[in-house]
Design an enzyme around this catalytic site. Sequence first.
Site, PDB file in Angstrom:
ATOM      1  N   ASP A   1     -12.321  -9.228   3.514  1.00 17.71           N
ATOM      2  CA  ASP A   1     -13.540  -9.061   2.720  1.00 17.71           C
ATOM      3  C   ASP A   1     -14.221 -10.411   2.504  1.00 17.71           C
ATOM      4  O   ASP A   1     -15.451 -10.518   2.558  1.00 17.71           O
ATOM      5  CB  ASP A   1     -13.223  -8.422   1.366  1.00 17.71           C
ATOM      6  CG  ASP A   1     -13.286  -6.902   1.438  1.00 17.71           C
ATOM      7  OD1 ASP A   1     -13.429  -6.369   2.549  1.00 17.71           O
ATOM      8  OD2 ASP A   1     -13.191  -6.249   0.388  1.00 17.71           O
TER       9      ASP A   1
ATOM     10  N   LYS B   1       2.768 -15.510   1.973  1.00 15.96           N
ATOM     11  CA  LYS B   1       3.186 -16.365   0.850  1.00 15.96           C
ATOM     12  C   LYS B   1       4.704 -16.494   0.911  1.00 15.96           C
ATOM     13  O   LYS B   1       5.421 -15.965   0.057  1.00 15.96           O
ATOM     14  CB  LYS B   1       2.747 -15.758  -0.488  1.00 15.96           C
ATOM     15  CG  LYS B   1       1.307 -15.939  -0.852  1.00 15.96           C
ATOM     16  CD  LYS B   1       0.963 -17.303  -1.447  1.00 15.96           C
ATOM     17  CE  LYS B   1       1.576 -17.543  -2.799  1.00 15.96           C
ATOM     18  NZ  LYS B   1       1.134 -18.878  -3.369  1.00 15.96           N
TER      19      LYS B   1
ATOM     20  N   ASP C   1      -6.622  -7.241   3.195  1.00 15.32           N
ATOM     21  CA  ASP C   1      -7.700  -6.620   2.426  1.00 15.32           C
ATOM     22  C   ASP C   1      -8.571  -7.701   1.787  1.00 15.32           C
ATOM     23  O   ASP C   1      -9.803  -7.697   1.917  1.00 15.32           O
ATOM     24  CB  ASP C   1      -7.085  -5.722   1.356  1.00 15.32           C
ATOM     25  CG  ASP C   1      -8.125  -5.030   0.502  1.00 15.32           C
ATOM     26  OD1 ASP C   1      -9.028  -4.409   1.079  1.00 15.32           O
ATOM     27  OD2 ASP C   1      -8.037  -5.105  -0.732  1.00 15.32           O
TER      28      ASP C   1
ATOM     29  N   ASP D   1      -2.935 -18.240   0.118  1.00 18.60           N
ATOM     30  CA  ASP D   1      -3.896 -18.809  -0.834  1.00 18.60           C
ATOM     31  C   ASP D   1      -4.632 -19.994  -0.197  1.00 18.60           C
ATOM     32  O   ASP D   1      -5.865 -20.094  -0.293  1.00 18.60           O
ATOM     33  CB  ASP D   1      -3.229 -19.197  -2.163  1.00 18.60           C
ATOM     34  CG  ASP D   1      -1.996 -20.079  -2.006  1.00 18.60           C
ATOM     35  OD1 ASP D   1      -1.371 -20.076  -0.924  1.00 18.60           O
ATOM     36  OD2 ASP D   1      -1.642 -20.785  -2.967  1.00 18.60           O
TER      37      ASP D   1
ATOM     38  N   TYR E   1       0.819  -1.209   0.000  1.00 22.05           N
ATOM     39  CA  TYR E   1       0.000   0.000   0.000  1.00 22.05           C
ATOM     40  C   TYR E   1       0.854   1.260   0.000  1.00 22.05           C
ATOM     41  O   TYR E   1       0.449   2.283  -0.554  1.00 22.05           O
ATOM     42  CB  TYR E   1      -0.940   0.012   1.212  1.00 22.05           C
ATOM     43  CG  TYR E   1      -2.228  -0.735   0.983  1.00 22.05           C
ATOM     44  CD1 TYR E   1      -2.228  -2.096   0.706  1.00 22.05           C
ATOM     45  CD2 TYR E   1      -3.452  -0.078   1.030  1.00 22.05           C
ATOM     46  CE1 TYR E   1      -3.404  -2.779   0.483  1.00 22.05           C
ATOM     47  CE2 TYR E   1      -4.639  -0.755   0.803  1.00 22.05           C
ATOM     48  CZ  TYR E   1      -4.611  -2.098   0.527  1.00 22.05           C
ATOM     49  OH  TYR E   1      -5.786  -2.764   0.300  1.00 22.05           O
TER      50      TYR E   1
HETATM   51  C1  IPM Z   1       3.253 -23.627  -5.247  1.00 23.21           C
HETATM   52  C2  IPM Z   1       3.103 -22.136  -5.431  1.00 23.21           C
HETATM   53  C3  IPM Z   1       4.413 -21.496  -5.787  1.00 23.21           C
HETATM   54  C4  IPM Z   1       2.030 -21.823  -6.465  1.00 23.21           C
HETATM   55  C5  IPM Z   1       1.835 -20.330  -6.637  1.00 23.21           C
HETATM   56  O1  IPM Z   1       1.825 -19.547  -5.665  1.00 23.21           O
HETATM   57  O2  IPM Z   1       1.675 -19.923  -7.795  1.00 23.21           O
HETATM   58  C6  IPM Z   1       0.660 -22.437  -6.184  1.00 23.21           C
HETATM   59  O3  IPM Z   1       0.048 -21.869  -5.075  1.00 23.21           O
HETATM   60  C7  IPM Z   1      -0.198 -22.257  -7.395  1.00 23.21           C
HETATM   61  O4  IPM Z   1      -1.203 -21.536  -7.339  1.00 23.21           O
HETATM   62  O5  IPM Z   1       0.145 -22.835  -8.444  1.00 23.21           O
HETATM   63  C1  IPM Z   2     -10.933   1.760  -0.023  1.00 20.30           C
HETATM   64  C2  IPM Z   2      -9.671   0.944  -0.082  1.00 20.30           C
HETATM   65  C3  IPM Z   2      -8.453   1.811  -0.233  1.00 20.30           C
HETATM   66  C4  IPM Z   2      -9.548   0.041   1.150  1.00 20.30           C
HETATM   67  C5  IPM Z   2      -8.314  -0.811   1.116  1.00 20.30           C
HETATM   68  O1  IPM Z   2      -7.929  -1.367   0.093  1.00 20.30           O
HETATM   69  O2  IPM Z   2      -7.687  -0.944   2.188  1.00 20.30           O
HETATM   70  C6  IPM Z   2     -10.745  -0.871   1.415  1.00 20.30           C
HETATM   71  O3  IPM Z   2     -10.844  -1.869   0.447  1.00 20.30           O
HETATM   72  C7  IPM Z   2     -10.602  -1.472   2.777  1.00 20.30           C
HETATM   73  O4  IPM Z   2     -10.439  -2.697   2.893  1.00 20.30           O
HETATM   74  O5  IPM Z   2     -10.644  -0.723   3.770  1.00 20.30           O
END
Ligand code: IPM
Ligand code: IPM
Lengths: 365, 365
Positions: A254, A193, A250, A226, A142
């Site tokens: 959400d 990650k 973020d 992930d 950010y």
């Molecule tokens: C294993 C890892 C490096 C990989 C990534 O982050 O891309 C996996 O999560 C994917 O989505 O293929």
């Molecule tokens: C509005 C935006 C800049 C903000 C962020 O990305 O942090 C919002 O998505 C949040 O999560 O508060």
Amino acid sequence: MASKKLLLLPGDGIGPEAMNEVKKLIAAMNETLKSGFETEEGLVGGCAYDAHGQAVSDADMEKAMAADAVLFGAVGGPKWDAVPYEVRPEAGLLRLRKDLELFANLRPAICYPALAESSSLKPEVVEGLDILIVRELTGGVYFGEPKQIIDLGNGQKRGIDTQVYDTFEIERISGVAFELARTRKNHVTSMEKRNVMKSGVLWNEVVTATHKARYSDVKLDHMLADAGGMQLVRWPKQFDVIVTDNLFGDMLSDIAAMLTGSIGMLPSASLGAPDGKTGKRKALYEPVHGSAPDIAGQGIANPIAMIASFAMCLRYSFNMVEEADRVEAAIAAVLDEGLRTADIMSEGKTQVGTVEMGDAIVAKF
Amino acid sequence: MASKKLLLLPGDGIGPEAMNEVKKLIAAMNETLKSGFETEEGLVGGCAYDAHGQAVSDADMEKAMAADAVLFGAVGGPKWDAVPYEVRPEAGLLRLRKDLELFANLRPAICYPALAESSSLKPEVVEGLDILIVRELTGGVYFGEPKQIIDLGNGQKRGIDTQVYDTFEIERISGVAFELARTRKNHVTSMEKRNVMKSGVLWNEVVTATHKARYSDVKLDHMLADAGGMQLVRWPKQFDVIVTDNLFGDMLSDIAAMLTGSIGMLPSASLGAPDGKTGKRKALYEPVHGSAPDIAGQGIANPIAMIASFAMCLRYSFNMVEEADRVEAAIAAVLDEGLRTADIMSEGKTQVGTVEMGDAIVAKF
Ligand SMILES: CC(C)[C@H](C(=O)O)[C@@H](O)C(=O)O
Ligand SMILES: CC(C)[C@H](C(=O)O)[C@@H](O)C(=O)O
């Protein structure tokens, strides 16, 4: 507590409507409980840009600095889609977070029992859900530099953002997560990650060291971000407190909010470090939902997230625990009675507008 | 097509078990259809590190370069948690993606009708779901420099990663998304965080320009990535093709996969640009699931994602559309008959192991 100075920044879209309902509650508390809140108002986001070409003015920033707490509505809308990047509505919120050093963003994802059925997830997956996302808020991609678009010539441009974390930043946010876990189910899951990002390697290392040095009584797990997102969708109740960086926070907060089916209900607190002398911390409270320009001005927005944000303010900024509990109980009570704004309406319930919902909560308080 | 050279990289954990079932299918196709596949094998991930201290050897990289397609299992596991960052298992996969220039990662999220009930989402939310995530795979924060940890002294370190995107990278990945949308519901949603990231601003600009110049017949929407994650959870059927960057794609495609309740079923394809002369493109096919070290070696892993990845290989690398359809139909047929591996087992179905599932699919083919 000597002063109780609140700065209200309603912002854009449904922000002002939602904030109006909080103003009623503040007035009621000042009258019946002699709570002694002093409020000021300012502009942030698109409305601030319209008024003086900045997403938040220096004068309003000074008010924010001087306030005991800031209540923030929402910013943004299609009207300002084409304004320059530096003064886009979000820049106001980001400046508040950065200049007030609000590094700790607390986002509870709670599934209100009365609303379990409005989630897109199966009721058994979300019923009773109560997790807390602790998101780092003043670092990462950010704010890292360089952050720019370079013209390379030949019709080519390069967009650059920089993810940066220092040891102390990770230490202090994980400290907040561990402390809060002790007041809950004593379990922290840290997400990054580290298999792809060096900042993730450092994040993992520092959280582990902080845990070992000061919080070894708390259960700590690590999860790749992930996989963490997947697990949130699969079985969110496995989590208690999740600590993560600004961008993952973020996304993940959400998603967690959406799981509950109650995105219009969820508050958040953004806190600074306690002052060495007074112990006071700068703080900003805001709903998780955005400015919802499509329904702004129609009197149908759900004010509950904004009111619940004020409850967090009572709890964290003024230690008014009893009053905070009462606000939260009032929200639960009107839901139990069947009152619903449009976003959470379901069969057999009573649909009400923003003002009616606010009035009902104030009446229950 | 002259040659049909496949390089098999089973990797770690359940990778080899899953790959064995594909080998059976290849053998069957060579025998009954005279498909003429030639296979070679190599090491990647932890097993490659154990064998020669690298996550993928130069010799195996050469084989990958020479192959018409690579089939990849999975990498990683706790055994290699402490190996140096540069040779961690994931480095092998990242090197394959980068050196083969596999910039386009196609991740279909399909809800198999027979499995709708195993999703944590309500059946009506996921039944019939068929979306495609097109993830940029060779740029962004995965590969940008600087990427390092700096020792600042005083016990402080700084972790840095760099998100970088150039115009041409965004252009080519959005081209892939628009082309694929034309073969589907003709709708692309582009996701970034242009409100916070300069690379997001450029992403948005280039996708918009590419659309205007070459694909204005396709419906294009833009969504902030955090809102996109929420919308995926709320109502995923609003999407057809989603195009996004490497890191957002990592998060969003995993979430999309989890929605379907079929993470053990989902394949992916990573494609390079078509060669100017031959039209051939480098390609790697891998299941979306990971190495699942906790269940490795027990013969209970679900081989379907790996087999479905081979179906994508037939389709995209060898234009064997009919055969690809037949593999996919065979998978659907065994599911309809009630066969289930442990991860997708539900009441009244027949639980089988990896080998039995593979055999059943080969028999149906
Ligand atoms: C294993 C890892 C490096 C990989 C990534 O982050 O891309 C996996 O999560 C994917 O989505 O293929
Ligand atoms: C509005 C935006 C800049 C903000 C962020 O990305 O942090 C919002 O998505 C949040 O999560 O508060």
